[in-house]
Design a protein around this motif. Structure first.
Motif, PDB file in Angstrom:
ATOM      1  N   ARG A   1       0.822  -1.215   0.000  1.00 13.48           N
ATOM      2  CA  ARG A   1       0.000   0.000   0.000  1.00 13.48           C
ATOM      3  C   ARG A   1       0.855   1.263   0.000  1.00 13.48           C
ATOM      4  O   ARG A   1       0.340   2.351  -0.261  1.00 13.48           O
ATOM      5  N   LEU A   2       2.129   1.110   0.298  1.00 10.23           N
ATOM      6  CA  LEU A   2       3.026   2.269   0.325  1.00 10.23           C
ATOM      7  C   LEU A   2       3.968   2.313  -0.880  1.00 10.23           C
ATOM      8  O   LEU A   2       4.904   3.107  -0.906  1.00 10.23           O
TER       9      LEU A   2
ATOM     10  N   THR B   1      -0.690   3.628   4.936  1.00  9.34           N
ATOM     11  CA  THR B   1      -0.944   4.320   3.670  1.00  9.34           C
ATOM     12  C   THR B   1      -0.126   5.605   3.628  1.00  9.34           C
ATOM     13  O   THR B   1       0.378   6.071   4.649  1.00  9.34           O
ATOM     14  N   HIS B   2      -0.021   6.182   2.433  1.00  7.25           N
ATOM     15  CA  HIS B   2       0.716   7.436   2.311  1.00  7.25           C
ATOM     16  C   HIS B   2       0.091   8.514   3.190  1.00  7.25           C
ATOM     17  O   HIS B   2       0.802   9.295   3.839  1.00  7.25           O
ATOM     18  N   GLU B   3      -1.242   8.557   3.224  1.00  6.31           N
ATOM     19  CA  GLU B   3      -1.923   9.577   4.004  1.00  6.31           C
ATOM     20  C   GLU B   3      -1.672   9.394   5.498  1.00  6.31           C
ATOM     21  O   GLU B   3      -1.360  10.361   6.209  1.00  6.31           O
ATOM     22  N   SER B   4      -1.812   8.148   5.987  1.00  2.37           N
ATOM     23  CA  SER B   4      -1.638   7.914   7.422  1.00  2.37           C
ATOM     24  C   SER B   4      -0.184   8.080   7.842  1.00  2.37           C
ATOM     25  O   SER B   4       0.101   8.509   8.967  1.00  2.37           O
TER      26      SER B   4
END
Length: 292
Positions: free
Chosen positions: A13-14, A226-229
């Motif tokens: 996911r990253l 994730t990129h956001e988290s």
């Protein structure tokens, strides 16, 4: 009590960040991600820790952390050939755990809050059974969920339910007695082909030996999948540290304040980093110690 940090997985996911690097080696503001779960174990009073990761990444973690002696810790390493569930950590780490109790923490989980140390140490002192940590979330369907009665005792556990019975998610931090080794060894893979940690917790629930520690409003539980988290976690740590001038999950400080290392050892660690804020912070701890 022994500790295990599960820092495996492919981190898909990253991508592309994790194409050539373990997720748990990525920075969360001013320190590698794996510092945060290790710090949680240290705050619990655990000094003997097994790092489990992929065949490719184990040498990288060894380069970063060494044998743990610089922090007054003892680190060992084991390979997870492929990710087959969180409970696989107890199969891989069986010999490491031996006859002891054990805490498992996921390598991408971050915990923060006043009183956290006391909660962790309370869980570590339990002589039997299991303790899980639960955190109120707005989207419990994304997590393992624990249902509680009026006295905050566990009634049920579900993994990513369509219709959650509560808003309390089970975090990636677990404390078990030695029975967990046999429980994990007897698990059958789920439909996902994995040894599920929820099945381990469910067995303790059936035995009426599952305790729940609630992390209240003053706590933060962050994952970084994730990129956001990942960015949100970094901003959160930055804001706290810049506002207070105190580090979050700084293993060197924890080791020093808990008496694992002395002033001379802290000075040796800080000296190569004295040209950045992290090193200067460690040196400031020495100044404070001298003043007191």
């Amino acid at each position: 009590m022994k500790g295990i940090v599960l820092a495996g997985g492919s981190g898909t996911r990253l991508y592309p960040l994790t194409l050539a690097m373990s997720k748990q080696l990525l920075p969360v503001y001013d320190k590698p991600m794996i510092y945060y779960p290790i710090s949680a174990l240290m705050l619990a009073g655990i000094r003997d820790v097994l790092i489990i990761s992929t065949p490719t990444d184990v040498p990288r973690f060894r380069d970063l952390l060494g044998d743990g002696d610089k922090w007054g810790m003892k680190f060992e390493y084991a390979v997870q050939p492929k990710p087959e569930g969180l409970a696989q950590a107890f199969v891989i780490g069986r010999n490491f755990v031996g006859q002891q109790s054990v805490s498992l923490v996921l390598g991408d989980n971050i915990f923060y809050g006043h009183g956290l140390s006391e909660q962790l140490q309370r869980a570590a002192k339990q002589k039997s059974g299991a303790t899980i940590f639960a955190y109120y979330v707005k989207d419990p369907e994304r997590y393992g969920v624990v249902e509680l009665d009026d006295e905050k005792n566990a009634l049920s556990l579900e993994e990513k339910p369509l219709h959650p019975k509560s808003n309390y998610a089970v975090t990636g931090l677990y404390f078990y007695d030695n029975a967990v080794l046999e429980i994990a060894a007897g698990l059958r893979p789920s439909k996902r082909g994995e040894l599920e940690i929820t099945d381990v917790n469910f067995e303790y629930l059936k035995r009426r030996e599952l305790r729940v520690e609630l992390m209240g409003r003053g706590y933060a539980w962050l994952d970084t999948g994730t990129h956001e988290s990942l960015m949100q976690a970094s901003k959160f740590i930055e804001i706290i540290e810049q506002r207070q001038g105190l580090k979050v999950a700084c293993p060197e400080e924890i080791a020093f304040r808990m008496g694992y290392i002395d002033e001379a050892q802290l000075a040796r660690i800080a000296e190569p980093m004295r040209k950045n804020d992290y090193g200067l912070y460690l040196l400031s701890l020495l100044d404070g110690a001298s003043a007191s």
